[in-house]
Design an enzyme around this catalytic site. Structure first.
Site, mmCIF file in Angstrom:
data_model
loop_
_atom_site.group_PDB
_atom_site.id
_atom_site.type_symbol
_atom_site.label_atom_id
_atom_site.label_comp_id
_atom_site.label_asym_id
_atom_site.label_seq_id
_atom_site.Cartn_x
_atom_site.Cartn_y
_atom_site.Cartn_z
ATOM 1 N N HIS A 131 -31.507 24.937 27.889
ATOM 2 C CA HIS A 131 -31.820 23.686 27.508
ATOM 3 C C HIS A 131 -31.260 23.015 26.312
ATOM 4 O O HIS A 131 -30.784 22.137 26.481
ATOM 5 C CB HIS A 131 -33.360 23.730 27.157
ATOM 6 C CG HIS A 131 -34.150 22.344 26.680
ATOM 7 N ND1 HIS A 131 -34.537 21.515 27.459
ATOM 8 C CD2 HIS A 131 -34.047 21.966 25.325
ATOM 9 C CE1 HIS A 131 -34.947 20.535 26.845
ATOM 10 N NE2 HIS A 131 -34.691 20.658 25.730
ATOM 11 N N GLU A 132 -31.056 24.037 25.090
ATOM 12 C CA GLU A 132 -30.584 23.719 23.965
ATOM 13 C C GLU A 132 -28.910 23.445 24.284
ATOM 14 O O GLU A 132 -28.045 22.484 23.790
ATOM 15 C CB GLU A 132 -30.505 24.512 22.877
ATOM 16 C CG GLU A 132 -31.859 24.813 22.430
ATOM 17 C CD GLU A 132 -32.761 23.349 22.520
ATOM 18 O OE1 GLU A 132 -32.179 22.242 22.014
ATOM 19 O OE2 GLU A 132 -34.018 23.510 22.643
ATOM 20 N N GLU A 158 -34.611 14.371 26.279
ATOM 21 C CA GLU A 158 -35.701 15.493 26.662
ATOM 22 C C GLU A 158 -36.289 15.458 27.862
ATOM 23 O O GLU A 158 -35.976 16.770 28.495
ATOM 24 C CB GLU A 158 -36.963 15.592 25.564
ATOM 25 C CG GLU A 158 -36.510 15.630 24.298
ATOM 26 C CD GLU A 158 -35.796 16.978 23.855
ATOM 27 O OE1 GLU A 158 -35.700 17.718 24.669
ATOM 28 O OE2 GLU A 158 -35.136 16.925 22.558
ATOM 29 N N GLY A 200 -39.196 25.047 19.133
ATOM 30 C CA GLY A 200 -38.399 26.165 20.107
ATOM 31 C C GLY A 200 -37.182 26.132 19.439
ATOM 32 O O GLY A 200 -36.807 27.529 19.202
ATOM 33 N N GLU A 239 -34.214 16.919 13.349
ATOM 34 C CA GLU A 239 -34.853 15.912 14.209
ATOM 35 C C GLU A 239 -36.387 15.902 13.996
ATOM 36 O O GLU A 239 -36.969 17.127 13.893
ATOM 37 C CB GLU A 239 -34.429 16.460 15.500
ATOM 38 C CG GLU A 239 -35.042 15.306 16.568
ATOM 39 C CD GLU A 239 -34.855 15.855 18.110
ATOM 40 O OE1 GLU A 239 -35.301 15.068 19.021
ATOM 41 O OE2 GLU A 239 -34.026 17.033 18.371
#
Length: 852
Positions: A298-299, A321, A262, A122
């Site tokens: 988050h992921e 996001e 991250g 990405e």
């Protein structure tokens, strides 16, 4: 660089071809990797004659079209594309190419992190692996076979579920993976290495068994336990709050040292910066533990908001996001303290995004153009994007928001969509017209709200006037539509009412009946990401009485800011503020929340309010206030410190974290006295405490106030942790953020330290990046800080343009600087722009700063 292409949203065109399946074979060797890519492709635009695939930095060996090898006359290779001439409506393409992962310092595509092969695709890394339609609206079903030396690379991972494995006679082996869910190429991943692993399981609400694995360098397995717990907590939370179950039979996470971001949410195979996986009591701070919990969640949440439903194009990036940041913020709030989490989220927004909004690189959460898409992985797209989702949640309420999310998932599962599709689902389920609200997606900079109030004949009138800044190109922008949560308090501090106002016009008036003039508590919970201008606000009263945790905090910050600004103007110190600060010291509050209330505004917060920035004046005023508060309340601060200093405590419960937070806040303020007594306390804390949180704070204090004690402690720290990369990054950060004389010289010297590695982004961030945020020395009027960072941008740009453009962001405040700083900064920026072969990543940032 005048020929750098600008990409515009208005020029979007649907893909002429779609890839239905992609079967990949990777033959991994030390000096190269050979990739065989077999794709089944259909023509969507019947007028299209040629297939144009994206490619970069790869060596093409062979092309087959429907099993026939193509002669060179049937294809054209250019710098960033491969054109296959005269193709049919449905066909199969086989491409064979070589790539060189061990030489890939940009960390995009397939590269090596130490002895681990890994990918980062990405936004546009897949084209560095094999020619492809490398865009998010082309979604294919992937099958991947990895072949490598079994001894060196016993672990071979890719997306989806493991399908088969085999052995070869030459000591090599292979594993085939199959992902049944169509996905864009940016979500493709592979990992190969000799890795340690921890394993667990999760049983979904529908009783589906999911195997969970976290891979890391051998010896670090024990540091993955917190990450595994966070993953299981996130899986349960997503089921409970959003009704979303995981959709594969296993979930893999791999921690690598060399990573530009991250973490990455690749389907079923998340690849993480090791800083967001590895933690134990000896090496990680409380903040590290919280950060790991948040990023792991988050992921994972991306599995539905990003993977199952993805972006049509990169201009829609906030679709996944911003929404997923909002989801991880809510998760962290539920796992910990809602009040503290909300304030921390707002602090992060203001420290990064508000600064971005005030700079020449300001952009909407849905930009309309870019030169390098990597430059739009910004606080605006992420954190401001999350605030926009939060406003929708406030506008329609939890129940309708959940209905909107359900409609979104049901309607668009398996598709690449736009922000408008998300807003449609929210509008339909919420029963609200969001047409005016869309301005938040397309307008830039931070709006202000001017508040005027009056009281007469039992009527309290509040007049609200929107101050909407012009866009970067000076075009006029329209009034915003947003919820504004307010309350009215009586003179004893009791709430008369709480209400959510809908702000939609340039100016509007709200009238409330009251027996006497109430106190206005405004923008409760930070209901809108705006700047409030309220001259009549009674900060001391709100600090003492407001029961809304955010407004209480906001009042403390605003009062401190006004006090510091008065000192900057050469006026006396506001005694009322000092008294109000004392009330907080005596107040019985949650310990972590109390620590936040006692925190003085950051230098970044102060500079944001200045029309012209002079850091020397800012530091002088802030240090004067710190010393006055520390001397006035020395006994109380020492009492708080001693009551909460538990050096043998290693627990991660709320009370223990709160005690460490509060006592370290007190010690940090006391350190402004620069006394031997406080230096001794800090040294004792460093030597006796068992947590990294306490050691790091003590080391930071000693570095600023005691040459002798800091030298001894730093030497001890270095020798103890020199083989632990993540802890050494903390060491470099402390030295790079130091306020002692000679900091720049020490930072320059540290680049030659044996523990430093410029090829690993975390080291660059910890030393060079932290120095660029050390306003005292980066912005020194001799310009040497600017020259140093400009030199580093030029050097690093040749290795890793994404890291270099991140460093270039340190210059974003150019326009607001005083003339002396501005002149010396301009010289360095112009020097960077003149550099031969400057990447488009860096060019875009600096050309916007200088308005070239």
């Amino acid at each position: 660089m005048s020929q750098v292409e600008t990409i515009y949203l208005k020029d979007y065109k649907a893909p002429q071809f779609l890839i239905k399946t992609c079967d990949l074979v990777f033959e991994l060797f030390e000096d190269y990797t050979q990739v065989t890519n077999m794709m089944k492709i259909t023509k969507e635009d019947k007028s299209a004659k040629d297939l144009v695939l994206d490619c970069a930095d790869l060596e093409l060996l062979d092309i087959y079209l429907d099993d026939a090898k193509l002669p060179q006359s049937r294809y054209i290779i250019e710098k960033e594309s491969l054109k296959v001439l005269d193709v049919g409506d449905e066909f199969k393409v086989i491409l064979i190419n070589k790539i060189y992962p061990h030489l890939n310092s940009e960390l995009e595509g397939l590269y090596k992190s130490g002895n681990i092969f890994c990918t980062q695709n990405e936004p546009e890394g897949f084209r560095r692996i094999t020619p492809y339609l490398d865009r998010p609206d082309v979604m294919a079903v992937f099958k991947t076979t990895l072949v490598a030396d079994k001894e060196r690379y016993p672990i071979l991972l890719s997306n989806g579920n493991r399908e088969s494995n085999f052995k070869l006679d030459d000591g090599r082996h292979g594993i085939t993976w199959f992902d049944p869910h169509p996905k864009p190429s940016y979500l493709f991943a592979l990992v190969a290495g000799d890795l340690g692993v921890i394993e667990d399981k999760y049983i979904t609400k529908s009783k589906k068994y999911v195997r969970l694995y976290i891979y890391t360098d051998k010896g670090n397995e024990s540091k993955c336990k917190h990450a595994m717990k966070s993953l299981k907590d996130a899986m349960k939370w997503d089921e409970d709050v959003y009704g979303r179950e995981y959709d594969l039979s296993l979930y893999n996470i791999v921690a690598v040292d060399s990573f530009n971001m991250g973490a990455m949410e690749n389907k079923g195979l998340n690849i993480f910066n090791s800083a967001y996986v590895l933690a134990d009591e000896d090496s990680a701070t409380d903040a590290n533990y919280m950060g790991i919990q948040s990023v792991i969640a988050h992921e994972y949440f991306h599995n539905w908001t990003g993977n199952r439903i993805t972006c049509r194009d990169w201009f829609q990036l906030t679709l996944k996001e911003g929404l997923t940041v909002f989801r991880d913020q809510c998760f962290s709030a539920d796992m910990n303290s809602k009040e503290v989490q909300r304030i921390e989220d707002v602090k992060a927004l203001r420290e990064r995004q508000f600064v971005e909004d005030a700079s020449p690189t300001a952009h909407p959460i849905q930009p309309d153009s870019y030169m390098a898409i990597n430059n739009f992985y910004t606080a605006t797209v992420y954190e401001k994007g999350a605030e926009v989702i939060r406003m929708i949640h406030t506008l329609i309420g939890e129940k309708k928001y959940r209905a909107g999310m359900d409609l979104y998932f049901e309607t668009f599962d398996g598709q690449a969509v736009r922000t408008n599709d998300f807003l449609w689902a929210m509008s339909k389920a919420g029963g609200v017209d969001l047409e005016l609200f869309k301005r938040w997606y397309h307008q830039s900079r931070t709006p202000k709200l001017k508040v005027d109030e009056s009281f007469e004949d039992g009527e309290f009138r509040v007049t609200l006037t929107q101050i909407v800044p012009n866009a970067v190109d000076v075009t006029t922008q329209s009034a915003y539509y947003y919820p504004l949560k307010i309350a009215l308090l009586d003179k004893s501090g009791e709430e008369i009412l709480e209400k959510v106002l809908i702000i939609s016009k340039e100016s509007e008036e709200f009238i409330f009946k009251a027996k006497s003039k109430p106190i206005l508590s405004i923008n409760r919970d930070f209901s809108a990401p705006i700047i409030i201008e309220h001259k009549e606000s009674n900060y001391a009263f709100l600090m003492k009485h407001d029961k809304n945790s955010f407004v209480k905090y906001e009042s403390a910050q605003s009062f401190a800011l006004e006090t510091i600004e008065a000192l900057m103007r050469g006026e006396g110190l506001d005694k009322e503020y000092v008294v109000a600060y004392g009330h907080i010291l005596e107040d019985e509050l949650d310990l972590s929340y109390k620590a936040l209330l006692l925190e003085l505004p950051s230098v970044s917060s102060i500079m944001q309010r200045a029309e012209v920035i002079d850091f020397e004046i800012i530091y002088e005023a802030k240090e004067k206030l710190q010393k006055h508060l520390a001397s006035t309340y020395k006994d109380k601060l020492l009492e708080i410190y001693r009551q909460n200093h538990k050096p043998e405590s290693k627990e991660l419960d709320a009370k223990s974290i709160g005690q460490r937070s509060l006592k370290n806040r007190s010690l940090k303020l006391l350190s402004s006295l620069q006394s031997d007594e406080i230096a001794t306390l800090a040294n004792e804390q460093y030597n006796n405490s068992l947590t990294m949180t306490d050691r790091i704070i003590a080391l930071d204090i000693l570095e600023d106030i005691s040459d002798a004690l800091s030298a001894s402690a730093l030497d001890n720290f270095y020798n103890r942790y020199k083989k632990d990369a993540l802890v050494m990054q903390k060491y470099f950060s402390i030295l790079a953020s130091s306020h002692r004389v000679g900091t720049l010289d020490r930072v320059m010297a540290l680049q030659n330290d044996d523990a430093y590695n410029e090829l690993i982004p975390n080291f660059v961030r910890s030393l060079i990046g932290v120095f660029a945020r050390n306003y005292k020395y980066f912005h020194a009027k001799d310009g040497l800080g600017y020259k140093f960072i400009a030199d580093k941008i030029i050097d690093i740009d040749k290795i890793n343009p994404q890291m270099a453009s991140g460093l270039a962001g340190a210059f974003k405040i150019y326009e607001k600087l005083n003339e002396k700083n501005k002149n010396v900064m301009k010289i360095e920026l112009q020097r960077v722009l003149k550099e031969h072969s400057l990447s488009k990543n860096v060019y875009e940032i600096i050309s916007k700063i200088l308005k070239v």
